[in-house]
Design a protein around this motif. Structure first.
Motif, PDB file in Angstrom:
ATOM      1  N   THR A 171       0.833  -1.196   0.000  1.00 50.20           N
ATOM      2  CA  THR A 171       0.000   0.000   0.000  1.00 50.20           C
ATOM      3  C   THR A 171       0.872   1.252   0.000  1.00 50.20           C
ATOM      4  O   THR A 171       1.943   1.281   0.623  1.00 50.20           O
ATOM      5  N   GLU A 172       0.435   2.269  -0.706  1.00 51.77           N
ATOM      6  CA  GLU A 172       1.184   3.525  -0.749  1.00 51.77           C
ATOM      7  C   GLU A 172       0.949   4.377   0.490  1.00 51.77           C
ATOM      8  O   GLU A 172       1.762   5.253   0.802  1.00 51.77           O
ATOM      9  N   SER A 202      -4.058   3.580  -2.949  1.00 50.95           N
ATOM     10  CA  SER A 202      -3.346   2.870  -4.016  1.00 50.95           C
ATOM     11  C   SER A 202      -2.369   1.854  -3.456  1.00 50.95           C
ATOM     12  O   SER A 202      -1.893   1.962  -2.318  1.00 50.95           O
ATOM     13  N   TRP A 203      -2.078   0.864  -4.310  1.00 48.64           N
ATOM     14  CA  TRP A 203      -1.092  -0.165  -4.022  1.00 48.64           C
ATOM     15  C   TRP A 203      -0.144  -0.255  -5.220  1.00 48.64           C
ATOM     16  O   TRP A 203      -0.513   0.057  -6.349  1.00 48.64           O
ATOM     17  N   ARG A 204       1.067  -0.712  -4.973  1.00 45.93           N
ATOM     18  CA  ARG A 204       2.031  -0.863  -6.059  1.00 45.93           C
ATOM     19  C   ARG A 204       2.920  -2.071  -5.789  1.00 45.93           C
ATOM     20  O   ARG A 204       2.960  -2.616  -4.687  1.00 45.93           O
ATOM     21  N   ARG A 414       0.758  -0.407 -10.669  1.00 44.94           N
ATOM     22  CA  ARG A 414       0.051   0.418  -9.688  1.00 44.94           C
ATOM     23  C   ARG A 414      -1.442   0.194  -9.872  1.00 44.94           C
ATOM     24  O   ARG A 414      -1.935   0.110 -11.000  1.00 44.94           O
TER      25      ARG A 414
END
Length: 449
Positions: A171-172, A202-204, A414
């Motif tokens: 997770t960002e 958001s997740w990356r 992303r």
């Protein structure tokens, strides 16, 4: 593209047909679940023209779309999409249509337009494949239809990487940070600044060595089919989407163009068994909060469509329908109108983008609030659309979507998930909603199989 030719072939699974071409730039696969909203799937290769509009490019996107489509020409009986322009619109394209200055994701242009003179259409209702070619004359259209039919002749591709494709899924921002953002939006609503805003987290991560974005796409199709699943390969980039949501659909009817939007607002996780699952769906349908949230977006979409539709033609024939997917139930409404004489698809898109269901109300101020809490969205919550030479059009809202960029170290991705925040939202519940929405993508990226 005045002439059309159609050839027929035996059924082939559309994902299997697309797999051998997954690494080719501009390979497009639009794969539906075969349900009421998705009878047709499509495969398109070998575009004859590509236009890209970067953030600083002063070009008019509506003029570019009109130029690529040319004069409207009729289609034959057959699939809704018979060749035309496919567009990938980043969320930030909305800066060109609404008075909001949005920062950009440097990896993605505002708009990519790709023209395909031929397409394979997979009819889930009749279990057959139609090859459609378009051209300036009959011979060219026939040749293109025959060439597209040969796309089916290529053998099966490998099954893809074994095990989870992703090397990580991070997770960002923490769940606490997201809840704080939700609390700020609730305060803004209380102060009268807005009525609703869709705020995301958001997740990356990166793919493992040997894994490619199409591996993720196949896993999503297997584990969580959706009516607007899509894969688009671009030079050094790829888009994987498993969207359940139509943005706009247009069909030629009685000499004009009928427009339909199907906004989703209201989400509940599926239950663990039949009894709890039915209870979750009933609770969603009865939820005053979710119905109010849905109705606000219906009103927003009606207002947007009224900009370009004939006076008195815009209405909402269906409100608050519960639609169920593998992981969640959604509350969906339908808004329809008839495009006014002298208006075209480009006018329609400019009047309605970005989708109201992932901005909020009032739209412009909600977009400003979103920008205060999120980095640039890029493709996420933009739209992937096709525009036919005959005036037909369909498009998805790019939720349940991952954007991939190829680097020296491999593919990085992303993805995001959002929740519609209203006055009586609970920050913890909204955080849990984002986790339910991202679950199918998380599992496709990180779980074994």
């Amino acid at each position: 593209m005045r002439e059309t030719a159609i050839r027929r072939a035996a059924w082939r699974d559309p994902a299997a047909a697309a797999a051998p071409y997954a690494a080719h730039p501009y390979t497009l696969a639009l794969i539906s679940d075969g349900g009421p909203q998705g009878r047709w799937s499509y495969l398109a290769l070998d575009p004859d023209r590509v236009e890209r509009i970067e953030a600083g490019d002063p070009a008019d996107p509506t003029a570019r779309l009109r130029d690529l489509l040319g004069p409207r020409t009729p289609a034959l009986d057959g699939p809704p999409f018979q060749g035309g322009v496919v567009g990938l619109a980043a969320y930030e394209l909305g800066s060109r249509f609404e008075p909001v200055d949005l920062p950009r994701d440097s990896d993605w242009p505002d708009l990519e337009l790709i023209r395909y003179p031929a397409v394979l259409a997979f009819d889930h209702a009749r279990d057959e494949v139609l090859s459609v070619g378009r051209g300036p004359d009959t011979a060219t259209a026939a040749r293109r239809a025959d060439e597209a039919l040969q796309w089916l002749a290529r053998g099966e591709a490998s099954a893809g990487v074994a095990g989870p494709p992703a090397a990580g899924f991070e997770t960002e921002a923490s769940g606490d940070a997201y809840e704080a953002a939700v609390a700020d939006v609730i305060a803004r609503i209380g102060a009268g600044e807005i009525f609703q805003a869709n705020v995301a987290r958001s997740w990356r991560g990166r793919l493992r060595d040997g894994a490619v974005p199409f591996d993720v796409f196949r896993r999503l199709l297997s584990g969580s089919p959706a009516p607007f699943a899509a894969y688009l390969a671009l030079p050094g980039r790829a888009l994987v989407s498993n969207s359940p949501e139509r943005f706009l659909g247009v069909r030629p009817q009685d000499g004009g163009l009928t427009v339909e939007a199907r906004p989703i607002k209201g989400t509940a996780p599926r239950g663990a068994d039949a009894v709890s699952d039915a209870a979750a769906a009933d609770a969603l349908l009865a939820s005053e909060k979710d119905r109010a949230e849905n109705l606000m977006i219906v009103d927003l979409m009606r207002n947007d469509l009224a900009r370009v539709c004939a006076v008195g033609s815009v209405g909402a024939p269906e409100l608050f329908r519960v639609e169920s997917y593998v992981n969640v139930h959604h509350l969906v409404s339908t808004v329809r109108g008839r495009l006014a004489e002298g208006r075209d698809l480009a006018d329609l898109f400019a009047a309605t983008f970005p989708p109201g269901s992932i901005t909020g109300a009032p739209k412009v101020q909600a977009m400003k609030v979103i920008a205060a809490h999120e980095p640039p969205r890029g493709p996420w919550c933009g739209s992937l659309f096709w525009a036919g030479f005959d005036g037909a059009f369909d498009s998805s809202v790019l939720i349940r979507t991952a954007a991939f960029v190829e680097t020296r170290e491999g593919w990085r991705f992303r993805t995001s998930a959002g929740a519609g925040i209203v006055a009586d939202s609970d920050p913890a519940a909204e955080r849990r909603e984002t986790e339910a929405k991202i679950d199918a993508l998380r599992r496709a990226l990180t779980e074994g199989g």
